[in-house]
Design an enzyme around this catalytic site. Sequence first.
Site, mmCIF file in Angstrom:
data_model
loop_
_atom_site.group_PDB
_atom_site.id
_atom_site.type_symbol
_atom_site.label_atom_id
_atom_site.label_comp_id
_atom_site.label_asym_id
_atom_site.label_seq_id
_atom_site.Cartn_x
_atom_site.Cartn_y
_atom_site.Cartn_z
ATOM 1 N N CYS A 182 -43.120 -26.600 56.115
ATOM 2 C CA CYS A 182 -43.359 -26.899 54.689
ATOM 3 C C CYS A 182 -44.621 -26.244 54.152
ATOM 4 O O CYS A 182 -44.785 -26.079 52.943
ATOM 5 C CB CYS A 182 -43.412 -28.398 54.466
ATOM 6 S SG CYS A 182 -41.859 -29.206 54.878
ATOM 7 N N HIS A 198 -46.526 -29.294 47.352
ATOM 8 C CA HIS A 198 -45.272 -29.349 48.104
ATOM 9 C C HIS A 198 -44.568 -30.642 47.723
ATOM 10 O O HIS A 198 -45.198 -31.687 47.575
ATOM 11 C CB HIS A 198 -45.572 -29.304 49.597
ATOM 12 C CG HIS A 198 -44.374 -29.599 50.445
ATOM 13 N ND1 HIS A 198 -43.174 -28.949 50.265
ATOM 14 C CD2 HIS A 198 -44.181 -30.499 51.453
ATOM 15 C CE1 HIS A 198 -42.299 -29.423 51.143
ATOM 16 N NE2 HIS A 198 -42.873 -30.363 51.860
ATOM 17 N N ASN A 249 -36.896 -32.048 49.052
ATOM 18 C CA ASN A 249 -37.866 -31.281 49.842
ATOM 19 C C ASN A 249 -37.221 -29.965 50.288
ATOM 20 O O ASN A 249 -36.342 -29.960 51.147
ATOM 21 C CB ASN A 249 -38.289 -32.124 51.052
ATOM 22 C CG ASN A 249 -39.314 -31.432 51.931
ATOM 23 O OD1 ASN A 249 -39.550 -30.233 51.808
ATOM 24 N ND2 ASN A 249 -39.913 -32.191 52.833
#
Length: 322
Positions: free
Chosen positions: A113, A249, A279
């Site tokens: 990520c 993020h 996500n």
Amino acid sequence: MSYARILGTGSHLPERVLTNAELERMVETSDAWIRERTGIRERRIAAPGETTCDLAEPAARRALEAAGTAPEEVDLVVVATTTPDQVFPSTACLLQARLGLAGCPAFDVQAVCTGFIYALAVAERFVRDGASRRALVVGAETLSRIVDWSDRSTCVLFGDGAGAVVLGPDEETGILSTHLHADGRHEPCLTVPCGISRDQERLRREGPAIRMQGREVFKMAVRSLEALVDEALEANGLGRGDVDWLVPHQANHRIIEATARKLGLPMERVVLTVAEHGNTSAASIPLALDQAVRDGRIRRGELLLMEAFGAGFTWGACLARY
Ligand code: UT7
């Protein structure tokens, strides 16, 4: 001193929308639980056969167009991804060929990520020291391919997409600093526990699947990102209130709220896409950035803090004047 500046942004999402209502029919979950615990309402899922590079290419082309850069001007291609099309060549090389380029360096960065922040940090150094004049930096993922669709604790979280930026040199301003961290001791907290070189038997049996101890990751993410905010501000002699936009993020709206609180930023100054995208790992920051640039929220000269936390653990931030 020369800076690397973001000259243009682009993004692309697959067409298929997977709603919470559909997930209610697949696993024991509820729209209310997913919204309350994560902020996610829906996510995009790549079509069968649609690859990470298929998502990266239109995102890259849009970023090039926004930057007024012809593909042949690109002299560096960096793709952040955890879900490459193939073991090799890298997705960056596949993308380079699709753009009709040859000869310039092209490579993938894998920091899950935090991948886009890592990729940005690497490309920024190429631009600042004169090795690149037009760097294409992409975050692209098909996370849906490594989700266990029978595991309710993870399958509701992830989505697919791609975002890109073009960096070029600027004498006045641009990326002010980048801050990268990793701590590999936490591998079991968030992992795909088998792969090419480890436990191929399990890989054949189960396929690659994300396993996460959500509560542990949540706590570490909040703690690490709070420390990162201090680190990035202090490195530039800035304080709470100096940042115009948080472009985080997009893992969980509660994690994002904690970071915004730490920055002293109202939520109107936070670019939020988690509700629509879920996500998307390395793609989430450039997707959010592109959305806020295109709808006119983020303007030239404003100060952005981009930050991420993910498997590894890895975490990182970038302070940039847009
Ligand atoms: O981007 C990479 C980094 N990843 C992250 O940042 C993710 C960080 N973690 C999180 O965002 C959160 O921990 C989650 C959203 C994954 C989970 O939220 P939580 O508030 O930490 O929930 P929990 O894991 O503590 O689970 C609470 C309860 C459990 O039931 P019991 O044990 O209390 O009876 C779970 O079994 O919620 C249950 N649960 C669910 N219920 C309905 C877990 N998943 C679901 C679900 N639907 N999908």
